[in-house]
Design an enzyme around this catalytic site. Sequence first.
Site, short mmCIF file in Angstrom:
data_model
loop_
_atom_site.label_atom_id
_atom_site.label_comp_id
_atom_site.label_asym_id
_atom_site.label_seq_id
_atom_site.Cartn_x
_atom_site.Cartn_y
_atom_site.Cartn_z
N ASP A 192 83.09 44.07 64.47
CA ASP A 192 82.94 43.32 66.24
C ASP A 192 82.57 42.42 66.36
O ASP A 192 80.81 42.56 66.56
CB ASP A 192 83.79 44.34 66.60
CG ASP A 192 83.09 44.09 67.96
OD1 ASP A 192 83.81 43.16 68.57
OD2 ASP A 192 83.39 45.35 68.75
N ASP A 232 104.04 43.04 51.30
CA ASP A 232 103.56 44.67 51.79
C ASP A 232 104.95 44.96 52.00
O ASP A 232 106.17 44.42 52.15
CB ASP A 232 103.46 44.95 53.23
CG ASP A 232 102.97 45.99 54.21
OD1 ASP A 232 102.74 46.58 53.62
OD2 ASP A 232 104.55 46.36 54.24
N HIS A 263 94.12 50.58 52.23
CA HIS A 263 93.48 51.53 53.67
C HIS A 263 94.77 52.89 53.94
O HIS A 263 95.33 52.77 54.85
CB HIS A 263 94.04 50.15 54.47
CG HIS A 263 95.28 49.38 54.65
ND1 HIS A 263 95.88 48.88 53.09
CD2 HIS A 263 96.66 49.54 55.03
CE1 HIS A 263 97.12 48.48 52.89
NE2 HIS A 263 97.71 48.59 54.41
N ASP A 264 95.59 52.70 53.05
CA ASP A 264 96.44 53.82 52.59
C ASP A 264 96.35 55.20 52.22
O ASP A 264 97.01 55.72 52.15
CB ASP A 264 97.80 53.04 52.00
CG ASP A 264 98.91 51.87 52.68
OD1 ASP A 264 98.30 52.38 53.98
OD2 ASP A 264 99.30 51.56 52.38
N ASP A 293 98.51 39.11 54.41
CA ASP A 293 99.49 40.22 54.79
C ASP A 293 101.34 39.42 54.61
O ASP A 293 100.68 39.14 55.39
CB ASP A 293 98.98 41.39 55.26
CG ASP A 293 99.03 43.23 53.67
OD1 ASP A 293 100.75 43.00 53.74
OD2 ASP A 293 98.32 43.32 54.43
N ASN A 301 82.52 40.83 69.35
CA ASN A 301 82.34 40.69 71.12
C ASN A 301 82.36 41.93 71.95
O ASN A 301 82.49 42.30 72.87
CB ASN A 301 83.02 40.33 71.67
CG ASN A 301 84.53 40.54 71.46
OD1 ASN A 301 84.99 41.67 70.32
ND2 ASN A 301 85.61 40.25 71.68
N ASP A 344 83.95 44.43 71.74
CA ASP A 344 84.83 45.35 72.41
C ASP A 344 85.56 46.80 72.00
O ASP A 344 87.00 46.39 71.53
CB ASP A 344 86.32 44.86 72.60
CG ASP A 344 86.64 44.30 71.61
OD1 ASP A 344 86.42 43.86 70.15
OD2 ASP A 344 88.13 43.23 71.95
N ASP A 385 86.57 41.67 64.32
CA ASP A 385 87.59 40.42 64.59
C ASP A 385 87.52 39.36 63.36
O ASP A 385 86.47 39.53 62.38
CB ASP A 385 87.30 39.48 66.05
CG ASP A 385 86.09 40.12 66.36
OD1 ASP A 385 85.19 40.17 65.31
OD2 ASP A 385 85.81 40.64 67.30
N GLU A 423 102.45 44.37 46.63
CA GLU A 423 102.41 46.13 47.08
C GLU A 423 104.14 46.60 46.15
O GLU A 423 105.28 46.64 46.77
CB GLU A 423 102.36 46.58 48.61
CG GLU A 423 101.93 47.68 48.11
CD GLU A 423 102.41 48.73 49.34
OE1 GLU A 423 101.73 49.34 50.29
OE2 GLU A 423 103.81 48.20 49.98
O1 TEU Z 1 102.58 50.41 52.51
C1 TEU Z 1 103.64 50.80 52.04
C2 TEU Z 1 104.07 52.36 51.48
O2 TEU Z 1 105.00 52.48 51.24
C3 TEU Z 1 102.85 53.07 51.21
O3 TEU Z 1 101.80 52.96 51.33
C4 TEU Z 1 103.05 54.56 53.16
O4 TEU Z 1 101.99 53.54 54.11
C5 TEU Z 1 101.82 55.84 52.71
O5 TEU Z 1 103.01 56.25 51.64
C6 TEU Z 1 102.73 56.25 54.27
O6 TEU Z 1 100.98 57.42 54.21
C7 TEU Z 1 102.53 49.20 53.50
C8 TEU Z 1 101.27 48.51 54.18
O7 TEU Z 1 100.09 49.37 53.00
C9 TEU Z 1 100.91 50.17 55.13
O8 TEU Z 1 100.11 50.07 55.49
C10 TEU Z 1 102.21 50.14 56.19
O9 TEU Z 1 102.17 51.66 57.36
C11 TEU Z 1 103.40 50.19 55.23
O10 TEU Z 1 104.02 49.03 54.29
C12 TEU Z 1 104.92 49.53 56.50
O11 TEU Z 1 104.41 48.10 56.61
CA CA Z 2 86.30 42.33 68.25
#
Ligand code: TEU
Ligand code: CA
Length: 564
Positions: free
Chosen positions: A21, A199, A329-330, A98, A23, A25, A29, A256
């Site tokens: 971050d 995605d 991130h998932d 993405d 700034n 907030d 960013d 993905e």
């Molecule tokens: O994820 C798609 C997906 O099918 C899974 O990873 C799902 O989000 C997860 O099992 C739920 O717990 C992609 C993105 O990576 C994810 O962050 C998004 O939420 C999702 O698509 C919707 O765009």
């Molecule tokens: Ca920021």
Amino acid sequence: MKKKWWHGKVAYQIYPKSFMDSNGDGIGDLKGILSKLDYLKELGVDILWLSPIYQSPFVDQGYDISDYYKIAEEFGTMEEFDELLKEAKKRDMYLVMDLVVNHCSDQHEWFQKALADPEGEYADYFYFVKGKDGKAPSNYRSYFGGSTWEAVPGTDKYYLHMFAKEQPDLNWENPKLRQEIYKMVNWWLDKGLAGFRIDAIINIKKDLNFPSFEPDGEDGLAACTKMVEEVDGIGDFLEELKEETFARHDAFTVGEVFNMKEDELQEFIGDHGHFSTMFDFSGHMLTEGKHGWYDSKPVDFKEWRDALFASQENIQNAGCFEANIIENHDEPRGASRFLPHYAQNESGKKMLATTSILLRGLPFLYQGQEIGMVNCERTDISEYDDISTKDQYQVALDAGLTKEKAIQVCNTHSRDNARTPMQWSDEAQAGFTTGTPWLAVNPNYPKINVAEQEKREDSVLSYYKKLIALRKSDAYVETLTYGTFIPAYQEEEGIFSYLRKSEENGQTILIAANYGKEPKTLRLPGRCQKALLSNLGREKECEQEIREQGTLTLGSCESEVLLL
Ligand code: TEU
Ligand code: CA
């Protein structure tokens, strides 16, 4: 397999909201990312994937896009984006964004127009489908729980959403919609992007009959993935997308893709495939619960290793090249998930890095992985932000788990584990922000942070730098990129070992790691020219043991990379 510019590179995923971050907030960013480009360059990464930075109401953290042509205010401006692109290029780095086109946000102009006129042209950008007997058209459960169908106000129709109800699915059957998407993708590529991470793309093909399925849960619904698995014909969409956009720019794409049919590897990522590559989720899917996170299995070392090996061989035999991850991130943090308890320390993290980064394929690191960030314990559901975590908490409660047990499930599986702010230093809020972070930092940041690890030669971060440098070094890049993957010592308990053997230059590199609790002695097939990298700094000792006894003894959590 045709050689491509990106094969020998290393990629890194940035989750912008939690990276840096600038700034105060509390929200990461673009300027924050810009300020860390040199850090990333020094780490050795080449390709940067940014999770969504488009305008969004952030119901699903930016995976709900309300304007594909705008940068979210929270993240900055288009000028700042252009500067980031320029600065990345200056450093020979490639920016990948993405691409979220299975669905958009319900706040997107298209959807707003569709709601305003459910008989009009924009309704056809979505799936507006008549209900059956006053009920939803089918019994699908969305990824985030509840029906995939939401009533369109003032009509007898429902709209389809595979994810949250604020993420209406786009109708790919409509050529007009497809053209809008191609135009947008080309607009970004024209700016100089290297490509996209794509995605949830496997969901874009629907069975237009929307058949109901045998319920598979307490809620009387059936997973919407069932329909995705049964329907054919996605290839036509993906091919057109590629021809109209990526192919024209020679763009890099990583899909993905879950639920691909087995024999489709070539079609998806062969030399003329729909995408450049896709993620290998074979290790992650192993533990999936039947009904949710609460009934998922813990990782079994042997099962995990063998799944990765099978996948490596499968991809290699098909002449394809996949992208390897241990976290994103998932997913929960890889160190918390794949390392046994006794190995959840710096040696273990370096070992996990070694066995993962040197696999055949394109390695993707996820922010914080390089310093060994771990899962974050919470005690109450109110501490979570993630939409999927809230759903899975409820699923666990509905299945009869106590609150305490349901929170434990979230602690182990929550997507927020990977979304806590990047830990830059031991200053307040881990040096991520001078304000209050949008998601609380992991309280372990005084111990695990970049500044501390930069000072230390034996830190996880320093090791990642050496490991990446080795992978990309002139001497070994050919072997570590294209060398054949051959499993080794598979019968030895706790051992994760394989060879990378190059036909081009005759090199053979052995990667051997001991995930077990006890030391293990392996007999080597012959001599060893050089120990290239030891996670315990034991290169010289290993060389000596091999020279004198022809064996390699690995302590618990030790990994060695040897040039045979
Ligand atoms: O994820 C798609 C997906 O099918 C899974 O990873 C799902 O989000 C997860 O099992 C739920 O717990 C992609 C993105 O990576 C994810 O962050 C998004 O939420 C999702 O698509 C919707 O765009
Ligand atoms: Ca920021």
